[in-house]
Design a protein around this motif. Sequence first.
Motif, mmCIF file in Angstrom:
data_model
loop_
_atom_site.group_PDB
_atom_site.id
_atom_site.type_symbol
_atom_site.label_atom_id
_atom_site.label_comp_id
_atom_site.label_asym_id
_atom_site.label_seq_id
_atom_site.Cartn_x
_atom_site.Cartn_y
_atom_site.Cartn_z
ATOM 1 N N SER A 101 11.657 -103.328 70.715
ATOM 2 C CA SER A 101 10.552 -102.378 70.600
ATOM 3 C C SER A 101 9.491 -102.719 71.638
ATOM 4 N N SER A 102 8.971 -101.677 72.275
ATOM 5 C CA SER A 102 7.897 -101.881 73.256
ATOM 6 C C SER A 102 6.520 -101.817 72.603
ATOM 7 N N ALA A 103 6.481 -101.523 71.292
ATOM 8 C CA ALA A 103 5.198 -101.432 70.585
ATOM 9 C C ALA A 103 4.626 -102.828 70.345
ATOM 10 N N GLU A 104 3.328 -102.869 70.109
ATOM 11 C CA GLU A 104 2.667 -104.140 69.836
ATOM 12 C C GLU A 104 3.124 -104.693 68.496
ATOM 13 N N ALA A 105 3.289 -106.007 68.432
ATOM 14 C CA ALA A 105 3.805 -106.646 67.219
ATOM 15 C C ALA A 105 2.870 -106.407 66.041
ATOM 16 N N TYR A 106 3.480 -106.126 64.904
ATOM 17 C CA TYR A 106 2.754 -105.878 63.665
ATOM 18 C C TYR A 106 2.280 -107.200 63.077
ATOM 19 N N GLU A 107 1.014 -107.244 62.673
ATOM 20 C CA GLU A 107 0.461 -108.428 62.024
ATOM 21 C C GLU A 107 0.382 -108.160 60.534
ATOM 22 N N PRO A 108 1.179 -108.854 59.722
ATOM 23 C CA PRO A 108 1.142 -108.608 58.274
ATOM 24 C C PRO A 108 -0.197 -108.985 57.666
ATOM 25 N N VAL A 109 -0.627 -108.162 56.696
ATOM 26 C CA VAL A 109 -1.886 -108.430 55.997
ATOM 27 C C VAL A 109 -1.610 -109.437 54.887
ATOM 28 N N LYS A 110 -2.307 -110.549 54.930
ATOM 29 C CA LYS A 110 -2.125 -111.580 53.909
ATOM 30 C C LYS A 110 -3.076 -111.313 52.752
ATOM 31 N N ARG A 111 -2.501 -111.085 51.597
ATOM 32 C CA ARG A 111 -3.299 -110.792 50.411
ATOM 33 C C ARG A 111 -3.353 -112.015 49.504
ATOM 34 N N ALA A 112 -4.538 -112.281 49.048
ATOM 35 C CA ALA A 112 -4.690 -113.378 48.098
ATOM 36 C C ALA A 112 -4.140 -112.954 46.746
ATOM 37 N N SER A 113 -3.573 -113.899 45.999
ATOM 38 C CA SER A 113 -3.024 -113.565 44.687
ATOM 39 C C SER A 113 -4.138 -113.111 43.765
ATOM 40 N N ALA A 114 -3.875 -112.079 43.006
ATOM 41 C CA ALA A 114 -4.894 -111.513 42.109
ATOM 42 C C ALA A 114 -4.320 -111.391 40.713
ATOM 43 N N LYS A 115 -5.242 -111.283 39.742
ATOM 44 C CA LYS A 115 -4.792 -111.119 38.369
ATOM 45 C C LYS A 115 -4.332 -109.678 38.150
ATOM 46 N N LEU A 116 -3.708 -109.472 37.009
ATOM 47 C CA LEU A 116 -3.185 -108.155 36.659
ATOM 48 C C LEU A 116 -4.308 -107.127 36.616
ATOM 49 N N MET A 117 -4.110 -105.992 37.326
ATOM 50 C CA MET A 117 -5.127 -104.950 37.399
ATOM 51 C C MET A 117 -4.571 -103.642 36.828
ATOM 52 N N GLY A 118 -5.400 -102.941 36.094
ATOM 53 C CA GLY A 118 -5.033 -101.644 35.540
ATOM 54 C C GLY A 118 -6.085 -100.621 35.877
ATOM 55 N N GLY A 119 -6.118 -99.510 35.139
ATOM 56 C CA GLY A 119 -7.108 -98.491 35.419
ATOM 57 C C GLY A 119 -7.062 -97.369 34.409
ATOM 58 N N PRO A 120 -8.038 -96.459 34.467
ATOM 59 C CA PRO A 120 -8.119 -95.355 33.501
ATOM 60 C C PRO A 120 -7.474 -94.063 33.986
ATOM 61 N N GLU A 121 -6.860 -94.064 35.161
ATOM 62 C CA GLU A 121 -6.329 -92.827 35.731
ATOM 63 C C GLU A 121 -5.174 -92.258 34.900
ATOM 64 N N THR A 122 -4.851 -90.996 35.212
ATOM 65 C CA THR A 122 -3.756 -90.308 34.524
ATOM 66 C C THR A 122 -2.506 -90.344 35.403
ATOM 67 N N VAL A 123 -1.398 -90.787 34.815
ATOM 68 C CA VAL A 123 -0.132 -90.924 35.539
ATOM 69 C C VAL A 123 0.908 -90.006 34.887
ATOM 70 N N LEU A 124 1.594 -89.217 35.723
ATOM 71 C CA LEU A 124 2.712 -88.399 35.249
ATOM 72 C C LEU A 124 4.005 -89.115 35.618
#
Length: 795
Positions: free
Chosen positions: A509-532
Amino acid sequence: MDARGSKTDFNFADWTRIWAQSSVDLAVFALTPRGIVASWNPGSTLIYQYETEEIVGCHYSELFPPEARDPQTFEAEFEGAQARGSYAIEGWRRRKDGSHFWASVVTTAIHDAEGSLAGFLKVVRDETEKRQAHDAVIESERNFRLLVQGVTDYAIFMLSPEGKVSSWNQGAERIKGYTAEQILGSHFSRFYVPDDVVSGVPEKALSTAASEGRFEAEGWRVRRDGTRFRAHVVIDAIKDEAGTLIGFAKITRDVTERREAQRTLEQTQAALFQSQKMEAIGKLTGGVAHDFNNVLQVLRGNLELINARQPRDEWLTTRLFNALEAVDRGAKLASQLLAFGRRQALRPVPVNLGDMIRSTDDLLRRALGETISVETVVSGDLWNAMVDTHQLENVLLNLAINARDAMPDGGTLTLELSNAMLDDGYVRPLSDVPAGQYVMLGVTDTGTGMKPEVLERAFDPFFTTKPEGAGSGLGLSMAYGFVKQSGGHIRIYSELDHGTTVRIYLPNSSAEAYEPVKRASAKLMGGPETVLVVEDDAKVQTTVIEMLSGLGYSVLRADNADQALVVLGSGVHIDLLFTDVVMPGSLKSPEMARQALELQPHLKVLFTSGYTQNAIVHAGRLDEGVELLSKPYSRAELASKIRHVLGSPGQMLAQPSAISEAQRHGTVTTLEIIVVEDNQSAREAVCELLLMLGHHVVQAETATQAFAEMAQRRFNVLMTDINLPDMSGLDVAQQASSFCPGLSVIFASGEPVANDETRAFAWFQLLKPYTFDDLQTVLQKVMDEANGRPAVDTQ
């Protein structure tokens, strides 16, 4: 003496005259010293076609073709005859009719008694047939010589009985690189490779040809410049009439391209067979993996729900952990099956493989142990590769573990990265590998290596030489499927007791190398949204609804795409569409998602599947902008992916089980509801919502239909639009309450309903468009009313 008894004496002249007159095969005639015809015999008439009276007295030049009547031509005959007494020559002569014939002419000078020249005697024979035969032989030899010299595809040359080159055509010069001057007189063994010369192959070829008449074989030969070519050789013995060997005719053809084409054809056929076999097994494994992943999803989901709600008992926790570990092993097996079948949902990005290899160094060292050293060789100016890094790491780890198992006493694992060009010649037998630029990843061990029969089956799924239980036989087949799906090429080189090298070629690939985003470990997250949730497998659907509810989401369900669109078209606000990729029915999930976005443009879409079936994966890659959560997924993976798709951090769930308990306490009981709505789409949509909430629902398009239904059964709730085709919804409510005591009414309309204290029934208002929360809230109020807690809505 008298006539009876006297003897007549004939002199020489008389005998000559008699001979001349009686000869018909020879033209015999006399010429004067000046070349005038003086006599003419019958043979002359037969050959030249002139009668005696027509030619006698004419000059001898009349018998020559016009173009040959130069005096020097025939005078040369006279001069030669005078000088030597007799002169012989051959040449073209002319008949009376103008035709030509080839003549053999002998001219003899005639002298008188005093020695003076008296004339010339001509004896002429017609040698036309002999000349034609001679010319035919000459022409044939000439044509043959031109034919042999003109042949350039074959080396045709003659050998002496000792094997020395005596002739050389243009084909020999083109194929072997020698000119005739450079090779004539040389021994033909100089064309053979050194090993064949040492073993006596040239001598055996001549010996066989001499004894059997012919020798034919194929072998390697050497050109003048030292290069080798594959030759098909025929040597024929040449013998004279007595059977004596006078030499050999040798014909050599360069069959290198033909041999290479045959080898390429065989390789192509083998590759096609392998590809077809892999494709067939891939389709089978893809279908199996889909069903298997659904089973695993039910197991994982329910195990995690139990783990979240049960008190912390050590014995139970251990068993749950063991069960979840087994599910993980099953998920890995299913993932390998999908990888082999080229059914993974890959997300390739341009990546610097050198950086990736260095980042996995510690992981590989831990997996290999202390007895195996790891060496990394990265070429300079390395191109970026287009690949799914997560899946490539899995492949690399599998190859490293295979290498470790092949080096039980320790050794060296070498990782090599370099740029590579696969040209047309290399890819010709590989129908699914385009020529071009690749990045090569080589994994080499110093282990036991593979036997040829093992190497031939190395990529077959479930094939393994390890003891039972020591491996699934899917490691190399998974690597094969992943590389092929990535548009690359994989090859194994192995020799028994000398180790194995696996080379993976990935598209550059001639494109610039992708730099992965490093995410810190987080606790379980939820929310009030509506899911179908759109899922056709009932058990999977029930499990995921509980998981989502436990995360705090409001959940609606649909069994197929058509039901989902009814819900989406009802006006109920939905934040996330969570749908399986593979669904029954004519409307496929991707098209359903497209139509859903038209209905609710704010909607986020998350696909899930154990097998994408090319619905959202094309050319081995996940479609642009598509989000996928592969089955089986954990509760944590589900929670994280949903927050990622919704684009917000959500709410931390410190005690997930507490939320589930609260939801259980707030759950409404079953209601008998009649929905009166003339708009079919809106009516079906709200009925689906009510059914999802566990209520019993009957539909009616008009007031008349509603009254007919109410005459047959009892309802707790009337949900009606204000504007109906045959009666106002307000009047319908008034009449229905008179014969259905305790009936609660919900006015669902786009216009506010005026407060009227004369109404003798409990009523509630639901303004269109309403959300799922709005619907749940009004139903809760209905239940409060039914439970003796009045909650009349006067808004």
